[in-house]
Design a protein around this motif. Sequence first.
Motif, short mmCIF file in Angstrom:
data_model
loop_
_atom_site.label_atom_id
_atom_site.label_comp_id
_atom_site.label_asym_id
_atom_site.label_seq_id
_atom_site.Cartn_x
_atom_site.Cartn_y
_atom_site.Cartn_z
N PRO A 1 3.99 6.79 -5.93
CA PRO A 1 3.62 7.50 -7.18
C PRO A 1 2.49 8.46 -7.34
O PRO A 1 2.46 9.46 -7.76
N TRP A 2 1.18 7.98 -6.55
CA TRP A 2 0.19 8.58 -6.46
C TRP A 2 0.28 9.90 -5.86
O TRP A 2 -0.09 11.26 -6.16
N LEU A 3 0.75 9.83 -4.39
CA LEU A 3 0.69 11.06 -3.61
C LEU A 3 2.21 11.79 -3.51
O LEU A 3 1.98 12.95 -3.25
N GLY A 4 3.12 11.07 -3.81
CA GLY A 4 4.61 11.66 -3.82
C GLY A 4 5.05 11.30 -2.39
O GLY A 4 6.11 11.88 -2.27
N PHE A 5 4.42 10.46 -1.61
CA PHE A 5 5.10 10.21 -0.36
C PHE A 5 4.38 9.07 0.06
O PHE A 5 3.37 8.38 -0.64
N ALA A 6 5.09 8.37 1.10
CA ALA A 6 4.39 7.12 1.61
C ALA A 6 3.88 7.36 2.96
O ALA A 6 4.58 7.72 4.01
N PRO A 7 2.60 7.48 3.11
CA PRO A 7 1.85 7.86 4.35
C PRO A 7 2.23 6.90 5.48
O PRO A 7 2.23 5.59 5.31
N ALA A 8 2.36 7.39 6.51
CA ALA A 8 2.80 6.62 8.03
C ALA A 8 1.77 6.01 8.36
O ALA A 8 1.86 4.74 8.98
N GLU A 9 0.49 6.45 8.34
CA GLU A 9 -0.73 5.74 8.92
C GLU A 9 -1.28 4.79 7.83
O GLU A 9 -2.28 5.05 7.38
N VAL A 10 -0.75 3.90 7.70
CA VAL A 10 -1.03 2.82 6.52
C VAL A 10 -2.39 2.06 6.72
O VAL A 10 -3.16 1.91 6.10
N ARG A 11 -2.33 1.98 8.12
CA ARG A 11 -3.71 1.12 8.68
C ARG A 11 -5.10 1.93 8.43
O ARG A 11 -6.09 1.67 8.23
N ALA A 12 -4.87 3.48 8.21
CA ALA A 12 -5.92 4.17 7.89
C ALA A 12 -6.15 4.49 6.44
O ALA A 12 -7.26 5.33 6.07
N ALA A 13 -5.71 3.83 5.61
CA ALA A 13 -6.05 3.77 4.21
C ALA A 13 -7.23 3.38 3.81
O ALA A 13 -7.90 2.32 4.54
N PRO A 14 -7.94 4.15 2.94
CA PRO A 14 -9.21 3.64 2.51
C PRO A 14 -9.22 2.45 1.95
O PRO A 14 -8.32 2.09 1.13
N GLU A 15 -10.34 1.69 2.34
CA GLU A 15 -10.46 0.20 1.77
C GLU A 15 -10.26 0.13 0.13
O GLU A 15 -9.54 -0.61 -0.23
N VAL A 16 -10.78 1.22 -0.68
CA VAL A 16 -10.33 1.07 -2.07
C VAL A 16 -8.77 0.90 -2.24
O VAL A 16 -8.47 0.69 -3.46
N VAL B 1 0.83 -1.11 0.02
CA VAL B 1 -0.03 -0.10 0.13
C VAL B 1 0.91 1.40 0.06
O VAL B 1 0.54 2.13 -0.79
N GLN B 2 1.92 1.20 0.80
CA GLN B 2 2.86 2.58 0.91
C GLN B 2 3.53 2.57 -0.64
O GLN B 2 3.73 3.94 -1.14
N LEU B 3 3.90 1.48 -1.21
CA LEU B 3 4.59 1.54 -2.47
C LEU B 3 3.73 2.17 -3.45
O LEU B 3 4.20 2.89 -4.39
N CYS B 4 2.34 1.70 -3.45
CA CYS B 4 1.42 2.36 -4.69
C CYS B 4 1.33 3.65 -4.16
O CYS B 4 1.00 4.49 -5.15
N ALA B 5 1.25 4.07 -2.98
CA ALA B 5 1.04 5.58 -2.59
C ALA B 5 2.10 6.48 -3.06
O ALA B 5 1.79 7.49 -3.18
#
Length: 106
Positions: free
Chosen positions: A49-64, A43-47
């Motif tokens: 290129p999308w966001l330009g950073f890897a969010p630390a709060e991965v468990r709060a990622a939207p289910e989609v 999930v962080q790796l996918c984030a």
Amino acid sequence: MTQFRGFPEITRAASSRHVTPTGADEGVKRQFSGAATILGAAVQLCALPWLGFAPAEVRAAPEVAVARPANRLELPVDELAGHAIREQTRTDHLREILYYRRPAHH
């Protein structure tokens, strides 16, 4: 600084464009161990290129944002709940993700 900790809202349509693991990202199964860590890393790796950073709060990622990497890696979406409970573990995993994603790994 808190804007770099979480994920923005995302629609299912946008997730198919932005949250799709690449072949290189699927290598997380070899790099990391444990279903929760593997899914969190994906999930962080996918984030990145999308966001330009890897969010630390991965468990709060939207289910989609979790469903596509989970399906691609053949892992249950709910595995993410067990990802890096301790803050130090989250920090360590984030460092590993950023190192793993460096261009030399492609």
